[in-house]
Design a protein around this motif. Structure first.
Motif, PDB file in Angstrom:
ATOM      1  N   PHE A   1       1.891 -11.702  14.679  1.00  0.00           N
ATOM      2  CA  PHE A   1       1.651 -11.919  13.260  1.00  0.00           C
ATOM      3  C   PHE A   1       0.922 -10.685  12.731  1.00  0.00           C
ATOM      4  O   PHE A   1      -0.232 -10.441  13.067  1.00  0.00           O
ATOM      5  CB  PHE A   1       0.793 -13.169  13.036  1.00  0.00           C
ATOM      6  N   LEU A   2       1.611  -9.921  11.887  1.00  0.00           N
ATOM      7  CA  LEU A   2       1.014  -8.742  11.281  1.00  0.00           C
ATOM      8  C   LEU A   2       0.536  -9.039   9.866  1.00  0.00           C
ATOM      9  O   LEU A   2       0.160  -8.131   9.121  1.00  0.00           O
ATOM     10  CB  LEU A   2       2.012  -7.577  11.283  1.00  0.00           C
ATOM     11  N   GLY A   3       0.577 -10.316   9.489  1.00  0.00           N
ATOM     12  CA  GLY A   3       0.036 -10.805   8.227  1.00  0.00           C
ATOM     13  C   GLY A   3      -0.695 -12.089   8.518  1.00  0.00           C
ATOM     14  O   GLY A   3      -0.950 -12.428   9.676  1.00  0.00           O
ATOM     15  N   SER A   4      -1.013 -12.843   7.501  1.00  0.00           N
ATOM     16  CA  SER A   4      -1.824 -14.053   7.660  1.00  0.00           C
ATOM     17  C   SER A   4      -1.264 -14.978   8.718  1.00  0.00           C
ATOM     18  O   SER A   4      -0.061 -15.173   8.819  1.00  0.00           O
ATOM     19  CB  SER A   4      -1.892 -14.807   6.340  1.00  0.00           C
ATOM     20  N   SER A   5      -2.154 -15.556   9.491  1.00  0.00           N
ATOM     21  CA  SER A   5      -1.757 -16.558  10.470  1.00  0.00           C
ATOM     22  C   SER A   5      -2.924 -17.497  10.712  1.00  0.00           C
ATOM     23  O   SER A   5      -4.015 -17.314  10.178  1.00  0.00           O
ATOM     24  CB  SER A   5      -1.340 -15.890  11.778  1.00  0.00           C
TER      25      SER A   5
END
Length: 447
Positions: free
Chosen positions: A149-153
């Motif tokens: 996950f390179l964004g919100s997780s």
């Protein structure tokens, strides 16, 4: 049923449609021919009556919520809905409770699937800022991929340490599948909206908060890092026209090092649907403009985008009814993905051959899944029969997700899935499942 003969089918496979029969024995496709006769009385014969026979669909991105979030879905209920939608194999994501970030937790999920899944299964291992040693232990022959996950997780699955990220890209024994959205941009946009609206932000602003800029910045960084390190990268749920330029259609899929995927909802919905559907079509990445939607479909047909998936991510109706900041993103899709694509076929937006390529053949090639995704002699008999002229309406009483709702509620589809076979066994027929038996298998990979 050890021996099965499917007769009078229109077989959609490897870029063509031809009439013929398929003979299955012990879960394996033994013969595909223009006409096959039953050679013994113990053969179960299914007359396709001119309906279309497809390889079983392979969905490379689902969230079946087990363990820890089973009030939304479970492997049993999710896979049951999947086979009703013609999906015979799935790859499930690691953001459960606990998250799948150790070998021990990964094998526990395989145990759960072995006991309850209607469809063939594999799982992605979750990467974090701190578990590189565990990543290096994963066997690439028995596990689908590494999810980043390179964004919100949820939890600690956001991988935002640049040094760690480069190490993972350089050393991972697995294909890397990435959720790409830039967290800094998203948080800046969200802060501005909260200051203006409070928690009750109009959902129409979701694609402005999780913007095209946020998607492109993150995707372009991931692609650049893959090129630098030589990593095998698959970018999940591309949602913008701008991102298409990051990918190529110049090579055969098996030779591509960087690939991309689009999801059903980004091909079906656009920002004009927020007024009616509200937070029920709140996904990450966001459903964006009609221009983006149309560009994604064209990129899919032109082979810049390689795979169609669902990103099936159910939440309860009550959870989705919350105000914007409290309504979770995601929705249930596995039962209705193929009917939606067949509807697009009727609208002359996509061919049957291209649907099969992107949801059956290409996931098998991309993940190097052994002996699935094609109607070939010697391959596993994962098969789906569809009637292109059998209308039905999506309603709560025929929706199989544990969460009990669908973003397609009220839609009438022209096409119906009539039979689903998993490893040669009939598991679903005309809105009814066969009694559960453990016919599903763990996917293996030719690596």
């Amino acid at each position: 049923m050890k021996k099965v003969l499917i007769k009078n089918a229109r077989i959609v496979n490897e870029g063509k449609i031809q009439e013929g029969d398929v003979f299955i024995e012990d879960g394996i496709i033994v013969e595909v021919a223009d006409s096959i006769s039953a050679k013994s009385p113990d053969v179960n014969i299914f007359d396709a009556e001119g309906n279309y026979l497809l390889p079983g669909l392979i969905d490379d991105q689902v969230h079946f919520r087990e363990p820890g979030l089973t009030h939304k879905e479970s492997i049993e209920t999710g896979s049951r809905a999947a086979v009703a939608g013609g999906i015979t194999s799935f790859i499930e994501m690691p953001n459960t409770l606990p998250q799948t970030t150790t070998i021990e937790l990964l094998e526990e999920k395989f145990r759960l699937a072995r006991e309850s899944s209607y469809a063939n299964y594999s799982f992605m291992f979750g990467g974090t800022n701190t578990n590189l040693e565990e990543i290096l232990k994963v066997d690439p022959k028995t596990t689908a991929a590494l999810k980043l996950f390179l964004g919100s997780s949820t939890g600690n699955m956001l991988v935002d340490d640049e040094k760690v990220l480069e190490q993972i890209f350089s050393k991972s024994p697995l294909l890397i599948a990435a959720h790409c959205e830039d967290e800094e941009i998203i948080q800046k946009n969200l802060k501005e909206c909260v200051e203006r609206y409070g928690d009750d932000i109009p959902v129409e602003l979701h694609p402005k908060i999780r913007s095209a800029e946020a998607c492109y910045k993150s995707s372009s960084k991931a692609v650049a890092l893959a090129k630098k390190t030589g990593a095998r990268l698959h970018v999940f749920h591309v949602s913008t026209a701008k991102e298409i330029s990051l990918f190529s259609n110049k090579k055969a899929l098996k030779d591509k090092k960087i690939t991309a995927e689009v999801c059903i909802h980004h091909l079906w919905f656009d920002e004009s649907d927020y007024a009616k559907k509200g937070t029920f079509i709140k996904w990450n990445p966001a459903v964006k403009t009609k221009k983006d939607k149309d560009a994604l479909l064209q990129a899919l047909k032109d082979d810049y985008i390689d795979v169609i998936a669902t990103d099936h991510a159910p939440h309860t109706r009550e959870e989705k009814k919350n105000v914007y900041t409290k309504a979770p993103s995601g929705g249930p899709l596995v039962q209705h993905a193929l009917p939606a694509l067949l509807q697009m076929y009727h609208q002359e937006k996509i061919s049957l051959e291209k649907i099969v390529e992107k949801m059956c053949h290409n996931p098998a090639i991309l993940f190097q899944i052994e002996k699935r995704g094609f109607i070939r002699e010697g391959y596993k008999a994962d098969l789906v029969l569809v009637d292109l002229n059998a209308p039905w309406a999506v309603q709560p009483d025929n929706t199989l997700y544990k969460c009990g709702w669908s973003p397609f509620e009220g839609t009438t589809f022209k096409s119906r899935i009539t039979h689903t076979f998993v490893n040669g066994r009939l598991v679903y027929r005309n809105f009814k499942h066969q009694p559960f038996t453990q016919v599903a298998e763990r996917l293996t990979f030719d690596r």
